[in-house]
Write an enzyme that holds these catalytic residues in place. Structure first.
Site, PDB file in Angstrom:
ATOM      1  N   GLY A   7       0.696  -1.122   0.066  1.00  0.00           N
ATOM      2  CA  GLY A   7       0.135  -0.191  -0.191  1.00  0.00           C
ATOM      3  C   GLY A   7       0.814   1.271   0.005  1.00  0.00           C
ATOM      4  O   GLY A   7       1.264   1.541   1.035  1.00  0.00           O
ATOM      5  N   MET A  11      -0.274   7.735   2.836  1.00  0.00           N
ATOM      6  CA  MET A  11       0.448   7.192   4.051  1.00  0.00           C
ATOM      7  C   MET A  11       1.608   6.148   4.059  1.00  0.00           C
ATOM      8  O   MET A  11       2.788   6.606   4.459  1.00  0.00           O
ATOM      9  CB  MET A  11      -0.512   6.756   5.015  1.00  0.00           C
ATOM     10  N   ASP A  30       2.396  -2.357  -4.497  1.00  0.00           N
ATOM     11  CA  ASP A  30       1.103  -1.620  -4.740  1.00  0.00           C
ATOM     12  C   ASP A  30       0.495  -2.304  -5.753  1.00  0.00           C
ATOM     13  O   ASP A  30       1.367  -2.837  -6.656  1.00  0.00           O
ATOM     14  CB  ASP A  30       1.315  -0.324  -4.532  1.00  0.00           C
ATOM     15  N   ARG A  31      -0.970  -2.160  -5.803  1.00  0.00           N
ATOM     16  CA  ARG A  31      -1.549  -2.621  -7.070  1.00  0.00           C
ATOM     17  C   ARG A  31      -1.412  -1.688  -8.388  1.00  0.00           C
ATOM     18  O   ARG A  31      -1.223  -2.024  -9.385  1.00  0.00           O
ATOM     19  CB  ARG A  31      -3.080  -2.597  -6.893  1.00  0.00           C
ATOM     20  N   LYS A 188      -6.288   4.274  19.169  1.00  0.00           N
ATOM     21  CA  LYS A 188      -6.478   5.074  18.168  1.00  0.00           C
ATOM     22  C   LYS A 188      -7.869   5.515  17.874  1.00  0.00           C
ATOM     23  O   LYS A 188      -8.210   6.358  17.360  1.00  0.00           O
ATOM     24  CB  LYS A 188      -5.847   4.680  16.640  1.00  0.00           C
ATOM     25  N   GLU A 195     -10.776  13.441  18.293  1.00  0.00           N
ATOM     26  CA  GLU A 195     -10.282  14.427  17.188  1.00  0.00           C
ATOM     27  C   GLU A 195     -11.719  14.999  16.684  1.00  0.00           C
ATOM     28  O   GLU A 195     -11.715  16.345  16.515  1.00  0.00           O
ATOM     29  CB  GLU A 195      -9.543  13.463  16.134  1.00  0.00           C
TER      30      GLU A 195
HETATM   31  O1  LIG Z   1      -4.619  10.767  13.561  1.00  0.00           O
HETATM   32  C1  LIG Z   1      -4.710  10.988  12.086  1.00  0.00           C
HETATM   33  O2  LIG Z   1      -3.651  11.066  11.505  1.00  0.00           O
HETATM   34  C2  LIG Z   1      -5.937  11.123  11.606  1.00  0.00           C
HETATM   35  O3  LIG Z   1      -7.110  10.680  12.329  1.00  0.00           O
HETATM   36  C3  LIG Z   1      -5.926  10.047  10.454  1.00  0.00           C
HETATM   37  O4  LIG Z   1      -5.874   8.717  10.982  1.00  0.00           O
HETATM   38  C4  LIG Z   1      -7.045  10.332   9.447  1.00  0.00           C
HETATM   39  O5  LIG Z   1      -7.049  11.617   8.917  1.00  0.00           O
HETATM   40  C5  LIG Z   1      -8.474  10.079  10.038  1.00  0.00           C
HETATM   41  O6  LIG Z   1      -8.738   8.813  10.334  1.00  0.00           O
HETATM   42  C6  LIG Z   1      -9.604  10.499   9.244  1.00  0.00           C
HETATM   43  O7  LIG Z   1     -10.800  10.050   9.844  1.00  0.00           O
HETATM   44  P1  LIG Z   1     -12.180  10.425   9.413  1.00  0.00           P
HETATM   45  O8  LIG Z   1     -12.243  10.216   7.848  1.00  0.00           O
HETATM   46  O9  LIG Z   1     -13.229   9.584  10.354  1.00  0.00           O
HETATM   47  O10 LIG Z   1     -12.503  11.959   9.811  1.00  0.00           O
END
Ligand SMILES: O=C(O)[C@H](O)[C@@H](O)[C@H](O)[C@H](O)COP(=O)(O)O
Length: 337
Positions: A7, A11, A30-31, A188, A195
């Protein structure tokens, strides 16, 4: 160490770059052949197939998956038959921890180890490092420490918490073994629930500031439909980019999220490039579900999740029904603007 990476999106490719900068070797798949080629040009070892990836890794192998949560089961299903007992699979994406618990058991039956890593830092991770929340068996987690350490932010990126001297552990190095299977993604998940709440708090507060000139608008006083009785109290034209900027400097609500908010408001004060339909990838829902299962009240996190649904028009029917009921019992007509 030599690590396999499957992948190579935003990221995965940045993680490979950061690992290579720290002296690790990465075998990448990766594909998309172009994505593999780009990483080969950056110094990685390319693999044209999963067989090739497995062949290029020393045993016991370690393979990190950085694919969308919905693709993890399929990727594991393709990869597992190509691995040998003692090898370790790492899911660094945003999987549901319940899936981790199941996967760890399934892979254990094949003699494979499974580690779940909640990875935070987004597109800035290459430069700043990634915060990692790790779940799984202690042995394989320990073996992969050089990888976690290379991906993590440098220790100097945050000042030491007073009193932590001598406490040991890896938390202040930016990665933490949180517990058994699923523990990394559980932590997480809650991180992302928070978040949502923080994002909603900044967005709502700044929206109040943006509307603090409501009293200057013509025709704003309407005894039937508006509660604004003292328009002179709402005559402020605030510069939101400046307010976010000043809050960054020494205020109680300063944060990296606010730094990013200040940047966005400076670039686009009217946010004209956004429609305001806010997606959610699942983490907020899972957080609220866990809270319900645990009977833990989470009014803020729940409201922030529901606001995302509303932003996508999911409240439209209920809103229309409110207008319809108000019309039914009071003969009140909906205002057109
Ligand atoms: O900590 C992080 O770096 C972010 O959280 C990352 O993991 C991602 O941007 C979110 O998962 C988006 O999440 P949503 O699509 O649910 O907003």
């Amino acid at each position: 160490m030599r690590l396999g990476m499957i992948g190579l999106g935003r990221m995965g490719s940045n993680m490979v770059r950061r690992l290579m900068q720290a002296g690790h070797e990465c075998v990448v798949f990766d594909r998309s052949d172009e994505a593999v080629q780009a990483m080969v040009e950056a110094g990685a070892i390319g693999a044209a197939s999963l067989d090739e990836l497995a062949a290029k890794l020393p045993q016991p192998r370690a393979v990190w998956l950085m694919v969308p949560a919905a693709g993890v089961d399929a990727a594991l299903g393709d990869l597992a038959p190509r691995l040998a007992p003692g090898d370790t699979l790492i899911d660094g994406g945003n999987s549901y921890y319940v899936d981790d618990v199941r996967r760890a058991k399934e892979l254990e039956a094949r003699g494979l180890h499974y580690i779940d890593v909640g990875t935070s830092g987004g597109v800035f991770g290459l430069e700043r490092g990634y915060c990692q929340m790790i779940g799984g068996e202690p042995g394989p987690v320990k073996r992969l420490e050089p990888i976690f350490a290379a991906l993590a932010p440098p220790m100097a990126s945050s000042p030491r918490t007073p009193g932590r001297e001598g406490k040991g552990g890896t938390a202040e190095r930016g990665y933490l073994h949180c517990g058994g299977a699923g523990a990394g993604h559980f932590v997480k998940m809650v991180h992302n629930g928070i978040e949502y709440g923080l994002m909603a708090a900044y967005a709502e507060g700044l929206s109040i500031l943006r509307h603090a000139n409501a009293g200057k608008k013509a025709g704003v006083i309407d005894a039937e439909t508006t509660p604004l009785r003292d328009p002179e109290l709402y005559s402020y034209d605030f510069d939101l980019a400046d307010i976010a900027e000043v809050w960054r400097r020494g205020s109680v609500i300063s944060s990296w999220l606010l730094d990013l908010t200040a940047r966005e408001l400076l670039e686009q004060p009217d946010l004209a490039g956004f429609a305001g339909r806010v997606s959610d990838s699942g983490e907020g829902r899972w957080t609220v579900k866990a809270a319900i299962d645990e009977s833990v009240p989470t009014p803020v996190l729940s409201a922030a999740l529901h606001q995302r649904f509303s932003s996508r028009g999911e409240a439209d029917f209920a809103d229309k029904l409110l207008s319809a009921m108000r019309h039914a019992f009071g003969g009140h007509l909906e205002r057109k603007e």
